[in-house]
Design an enzyme around this catalytic site. Structure first.
Site, short mmCIF file in Angstrom:
data_model
loop_
_atom_site.label_atom_id
_atom_site.label_comp_id
_atom_site.label_asym_id
_atom_site.label_seq_id
_atom_site.Cartn_x
_atom_site.Cartn_y
_atom_site.Cartn_z
N ILE A 19 66.58 85.10 19.97
CA ILE A 19 67.63 86.07 19.70
C ILE A 19 68.86 85.77 20.56
CG2 ILE A 19 68.27 88.51 19.92
CD1 ILE A 19 65.34 89.20 19.18
N ASP A 38 70.62 80.95 31.21
CA ASP A 38 69.18 80.81 31.03
C ASP A 38 68.61 80.04 32.22
OD1 ASP A 38 66.48 80.05 29.79
OD2 ASP A 38 67.45 81.02 28.09
N ASP A 59 68.30 82.30 36.68
CA ASP A 59 66.99 82.94 36.68
C ASP A 59 67.24 84.40 37.00
OD1 ASP A 59 64.52 84.03 37.27
OD2 ASP A 59 63.86 82.38 38.54
N VAL A 60 67.05 85.29 36.02
CA VAL A 60 67.44 86.69 36.19
C VAL A 60 66.57 87.43 37.19
CG1 VAL A 60 68.48 86.85 33.90
CG2 VAL A 60 66.06 87.48 34.21
N ASN A 86 69.26 90.04 27.58
CA ASN A 86 68.29 89.67 26.56
C ASN A 86 67.07 88.91 27.09
OD1 ASN A 86 67.61 88.83 23.59
ND2 ASN A 86 67.79 86.90 24.69
N TYR A 155 54.32 94.70 28.96
CA TYR A 155 55.53 94.47 28.17
C TYR A 155 56.13 95.79 27.70
CZ TYR A 155 58.59 92.77 24.45
OH TYR A 155 59.68 92.52 23.66
N LYS A 159 59.85 97.37 28.80
CA LYS A 159 60.92 97.64 27.84
C LYS A 159 61.29 99.12 27.84
CE LYS A 159 61.99 93.63 26.04
NZ LYS A 159 63.36 93.09 26.08
N THR A 188 60.20 89.96 15.38
CA THR A 188 61.12 88.91 14.95
C THR A 188 60.52 87.56 15.31
OG1 THR A 188 62.99 90.38 15.40
CG2 THR A 188 63.48 88.05 15.13
#
Length: 250
Positions: A19, A38, A59-60, A86, A155, A159, A188
């Site tokens: 995405i 990314d 690296d977030v 994202n 997960y 979220k 998706t």
């Protein structure tokens, strides 16, 4: 394309694939300058081929890396007025119902999905305050709003935390022209969910819960990100935009 984002500077996390890649590519096509952020530096470089695109190693989960990424952009006059949060992971084969969930899986999932969102938003907001505002768009999940994630506790909870974080930040900064909205995609078929996509029974079970009768595609989602990044949505903040084939309506 219509140039709806001409003059914008955008940063998209997790932009090397899936995405994130599709949204970043669409933003370029709509006239924006786009930073493909990314931790997969090679993947980001391979994606960011347009003249108005650049790859940003990020690296977030590492605040120093997030700071460095935003600082490098700012040094070149690329302070983002659009940030798409994202980047995410879903640890198939490890995430589980709560009685069976290992603490390490919980921590690794939350570190990317929720702490990563926190750090991305923190430094996005700091930059936007210097330029008079902007738009932050989060990639949420149906697991955050209904029981789709009962087998993926780490997960789903990460979220759900992201959804709550988005609403809170939207309320805190609405008077400073910073908007925050969340997109809820359906199942998706990207690399993130290859485990399901290659398992006919698992795929049929989840597709069967989508009223439109098919998985989502990245092409189904790009438009709402463009809308939320553009001036067309200037009065939208704190919102949740489901683009999920009716998945969360049942």
């Amino acid at each position: 394309m219509t140039g709806r984002l001409t003059g914008r500077t955008a940063l998209v996390t997790g932009a090397a694939a899936g995405i994130g890649r599709a949204v970043a590519d669409r933003f370029v096509a709509e006239g924006a300058r786009v930073a493909y952020a990314d931790r997969d530096t090679a993947g980001a470089q391979a994606a960011a081929t347009a003249a108005t695109a650049r790859a940003v190693p990020m690296d977030v989960t590492d605040e120093s890396a997030v700071v460095a990424g935003f600082a490098a952009l700012a040094a070149d006059g690329w302070v983002p007025d659009v940030v798409v949060v994202n980047a995410g992971v879903q640890l198939f084969g490890q995430d589980a119902e709560i009685a069976d969930l290992d603490l390490d899986v919980w921590r690794r999932t939350h570190e990317v999905n929720l702490t990563g969102a926190f750090l991305s938003m923190k430094h996005a907001v700091r930059g936007m305050l210097t330029i008079g505002g902007g738009s932050i768009v989060l990639t949420g999940s149906p697991t955050a709003v209904r029981g789709e994630g009962r087998d993926f506790i780490a997960y789903a909870s990460s979220k759900a935390g992201m959804h709550g974080l988005g609403r809170t930040v939207a309320a805190a900064y609405a008077d400073r022209s910073i908007r925050v909205n969340t997109v809820v995609p359906p199942y998706t078929e990207t690399g993130l969910v290859s485990t399901i996509a290659t398992d006919p029974a698992a795929r049929a079970a989840i597709v069967g819960r989508i009223p439109m009768g098919r998985p989502g595609t990245v092409a189904d989602l790009e438009g709402v990100y463009v809308f939320l990044a553009s001036d067309e949505s200037t009065f939208a903040t704190g919102g949740t935009f489901a683009v999920d084939g009716g998945m969360t309506t049942l």
